[in-house]
Design a protein around this motif. Structure first.
Motif, PDB file in Angstrom:
ATOM      1  N   ILE A 156      33.470  10.193  28.580  1.00 14.62           N
ATOM      2  CA  ILE A 156      32.088  10.018  29.054  1.00 14.62           C
ATOM      3  C   ILE A 156      31.989   8.743  29.907  1.00 14.62           C
ATOM      4  N   GLY A 157      31.526   8.904  31.150  1.00 10.70           N
ATOM      5  CA  GLY A 157      31.453   7.776  32.094  1.00 10.70           C
ATOM      6  C   GLY A 157      32.829   7.561  32.709  1.00 10.70           C
ATOM      7  N   THR A 158      33.313   8.591  33.371  1.00 12.65           N
ATOM      8  CA  THR A 158      34.740   8.602  33.761  1.00 12.65           C
ATOM      9  C   THR A 158      35.066   7.700  34.956  1.00 12.65           C
ATOM     10  N   GLY A 159      34.085   7.425  35.816  1.00 15.30           N
ATOM     11  CA  GLY A 159      34.320   6.536  36.966  1.00 15.30           C
ATOM     12  C   GLY A 159      35.448   7.055  37.842  1.00 15.30           C
ATOM     13  N   SER A 160      36.502   6.258  38.001  1.00 15.10           N
ATOM     14  CA  SER A 160      37.655   6.672  38.821  1.00 15.10           C
ATOM     15  C   SER A 160      38.436   7.810  38.172  1.00 15.10           C
ATOM     16  N   GLY A 161      38.116   8.096  36.911  1.00 15.05           N
ATOM     17  CA  GLY A 161      38.872   9.119  36.182  1.00 15.05           C
ATOM     18  C   GLY A 161      40.102   8.547  35.494  1.00 15.05           C
ATOM     19  N   CYS A 162      40.199   7.220  35.456  1.00 13.24           N
ATOM     20  CA  CYS A 162      41.452   6.614  34.969  1.00 13.24           C
ATOM     21  C   CYS A 162      41.792   7.037  33.539  1.00 13.24           C
ATOM     22  N   ILE A 163      40.786   7.092  32.650  1.00 13.12           N
ATOM     23  CA  ILE A 163      41.079   7.455  31.257  1.00 13.12           C
ATOM     24  C   ILE A 163      41.442   8.948  31.189  1.00 13.12           C
ATOM     25  N   LEU A 222      32.946  13.327  32.289  1.00 10.34           N
ATOM     26  CA  LEU A 222      31.531  13.378  32.688  1.00 10.34           C
ATOM     27  C   LEU A 222      31.122  12.051  33.327  1.00 10.34           C
ATOM     28  N   ASP A 223      30.295  12.138  34.347  1.00 14.72           N
ATOM     29  CA  ASP A 223      29.705  10.917  34.917  1.00 14.72           C
ATOM     30  C   ASP A 223      28.369  11.275  35.557  1.00 14.72           C
ATOM     31  N   VAL A 224      27.480  10.292  35.603  1.00 18.63           N
ATOM     32  CA  VAL A 224      26.184  10.501  36.238  1.00 18.63           C
ATOM     33  C   VAL A 224      26.303  10.385  37.761  1.00 18.63           C
ATOM     34  N   SER A 225      27.355   9.705  38.213  1.00 22.74           N
ATOM     35  CA  SER A 225      27.483   9.426  39.648  1.00 22.74           C
ATOM     36  C   SER A 225      28.327  10.491  40.336  1.00 22.74           C
ATOM     37  N   GLU A 249      28.930  16.754  36.064  1.00 21.68           N
ATOM     38  CA  GLU A 249      27.968  15.744  36.537  1.00 21.68           C
ATOM     39  C   GLU A 249      26.757  15.790  35.610  1.00 21.68           C
ATOM     40  N   ASP A 250      26.525  14.708  34.876  1.00 25.18           N
ATOM     41  CA  ASP A 250      25.410  14.709  33.924  1.00 25.18           C
ATOM     42  C   ASP A 250      25.072  13.270  33.533  1.00 25.18           C
ATOM     43  N   ASN A 251      23.831  13.128  33.077  1.00 22.63           N
ATOM     44  CA  ASN A 251      23.379  11.829  32.598  1.00 22.63           C
ATOM     45  C   ASN A 251      23.415  11.859  31.080  1.00 22.63           C
ATOM     46  N   ILE A 252      24.284  11.063  30.487  1.00 18.28           N
ATOM     47  CA  ILE A 252      24.440  11.122  29.033  1.00 18.28           C
ATOM     48  C   ILE A 252      23.165  10.637  28.322  1.00 18.28           C
ATOM     49  N   LEU A 253      22.349   9.878  29.029  1.00 23.91           N
ATOM     50  CA  LEU A 253      21.116   9.371  28.407  1.00 23.91           C
ATOM     51  C   LEU A 253      19.989  10.410  28.448  1.00 23.91           C
ATOM     52  N   SER A 273      34.890   6.910  25.402  1.00 24.03           N
ATOM     53  CA  SER A 273      34.012   6.362  26.438  1.00 24.03           C
ATOM     54  C   SER A 273      34.214   4.864  26.610  1.00 24.03           C
ATOM     55  N   ASN A 274      34.192   4.469  27.874  1.00 28.44           N
ATOM     56  CA  ASN A 274      34.089   3.051  28.237  1.00 28.44           C
ATOM     57  C   ASN A 274      32.780   2.958  29.017  1.00 28.44           C
ATOM     58  N   PRO A 275      31.658   2.905  28.300  1.00 27.89           N
ATOM     59  CA  PRO A 275      30.360   2.971  28.997  1.00 27.89           C
ATOM     60  C   PRO A 275      29.962   1.596  29.542  1.00 27.89           C
ATOM     61  N   HIS A 319      26.916  -1.601  39.872  1.00 26.87           N
ATOM     62  CA  HIS A 319      26.153  -2.112  38.725  1.00 26.87           C
ATOM     63  C   HIS A 319      25.866  -1.024  37.693  1.00 26.87           C
ATOM     64  N   VAL A 320      25.773   0.219  38.149  1.00 20.16           N
ATOM     65  CA  VAL A 320      25.544   1.331  37.203  1.00 20.16           C
ATOM     66  C   VAL A 320      26.725   1.469  36.232  1.00 20.16           C
ATOM     67  N   ALA A 321      27.885   0.971  36.644  1.00 20.04           N
ATOM     68  CA  ALA A 321      29.064   1.062  35.783  1.00 20.04           C
ATOM     69  C   ALA A 321      29.153  -0.114  34.810  1.00 20.04           C
ATOM     70  N   LEU A 322      28.426  -1.178  35.134  1.00 17.25           N
ATOM     71  CA  LEU A 322      28.634  -2.421  34.374  1.00 17.25           C
ATOM     72  C   LEU A 322      27.539  -2.720  33.363  1.00 17.25           C
TER      73      LEU A 322
END
Ligand SMILES: C[S@@+](CC[C@H](N)C(=O)[O-])C[C@H]1O[C@@H](n2cnc3c(N)ncnc32)[C@H](O)[C@@H]1O
Length: 287
Positions: free
Chosen positions: A120-127, A143-146, A168-172, A191-193, A214-217
């Protein structure tokens, strides 16, 4: 034509106020390899090697002076021994996240049958990509919102020849309590949220603050565990019994995280430090 050695000296002169000497040399060698195909070894053996198209490396020097991370300048980085494309829409994968991936791989490497993993919150997909690459029995979802981050993550799955299903989804978003039907619950959720509190902004380096998304941090000071609580709640509906939940966490909130996982009835809770002895990850088993 200009001697590459002279450019190396220019790098040292122009960047010495910002970075240690060794780091400046590392930047220089990475760029020389990427732009001219000249390795550190070649330069050591042929110190008078000359280059054309000087502007490209001087442009990169300019960006470094403005604080742009080398990974964004090169458009790529290494994570868990794999190459990942990165751009301004994704967080630069961090070494501490490699430790989280390592922990999960150690726990599942001997798994003989297929199992399902959600990042959850995969970003670059690294995990997600590293798990798919190293755990052949894992069916990995990410999954990621972005939407822009997901584009990059998809490229990284292709680059590394692994299959990951992207969502593509918003976990919140409270509407989706069940992402999957009960027969397809996950064996692992990781997850690394976003976990940096706004109050911690002052402690952060300018190159992170001004360049990374900033959405990632960031998360609000009022509710720093918002993502963790939401993901625990989500796990109640989407994690199998005895399924495992893994989180990367804010080093200051390790004990709050233990309490949170207890509140959600997780058992076998383990808080783990990174190589810098900071509380950095936690796992629990869903009961
Ligand atoms: C700390 S980054 C982690 C990125 C990557 N997993 C890593 O470890 O480098 C957090 C990620 O969560 C995503 N994100 C932020 N808010 C989200 C939300 N409400 N729903 C889903 N993903 C979200 C961001 O886009 C970002 O990619």
């Amino acid at each position: 034509m200009r001697m590459l050695r002279e450019v190396q000296n220019t790098f040292q002169t122009e960047l010495h106020a910002m970075y240690p000497k060794k780091e400046i040399d590392n930047f220089f060698f990475m760029l020389a390899e990427a732009y001219y195909g000249i390795s550190r070894l070649k330069l050591a053996l042929e110190s008078d090697v000359k280059i054309e198209n000087l502007e490209i490396i001087l442009n990169a020097l300019d960006l470094l002076k403005k604080g742009k991370p080398i990974q964004y300048i090169l458009g790529e980085t290494e994570f868990f021994g794999l190459l990942f494309k990165v751009n301004a829409h994704v967080l630069i994968p961090r070494p501490e996240t490699e430790e989280l991936v390592d922990w999960i791989i150690a726990a599942f490497k001997d798994q003989g049958s297929e199992f399902r993993v959600l990042d959850i919150g995969t970003g670059s997909g690294c995990i997600a990509v590293s798990l798919a690459k190293n755990l052949p029995k894992a069916k990995v979802y990410a999954l990621d919102v972005s939407n822009k981050a997901l584009k990059m993550a998809k490229q990284n799955a292709e680059l590394n020849n692994v299959e990951v299903a992207f969502i593509e989804d918003n976990i919140l978003n409270p509407c989706h309590t069940e992402l999957v039907s009960a027969s397809h619950k996950f064996d692992v959720i990781v997850s690394n949220p976003p976990y940096v509190r706004l109050q911690e902004k002052a402690l952060m380096k300018g190159n992170v603050l001004n360049n990374e998304p900033h959405v990632a941090l960031f998360v609000d000071d009022d509710d720093p565990l918002l993502f963790y609580k939401t993901i625990c709640e989500f796990s109640k509906a989407n994690l199998k019994e005895n399924g495992k939940l893994f989180f990367e966490i804010n080093e200051y909130l390790g004990h709050d995280m233990i309490d949170l996982l207890k509140d959600y009835n997780f058992k076998d809770i383990e808080l783990k430090q990174d190589i810098f002895k900071k509380d950095r990850m936690i796992k629990g088993v869903f009961s």
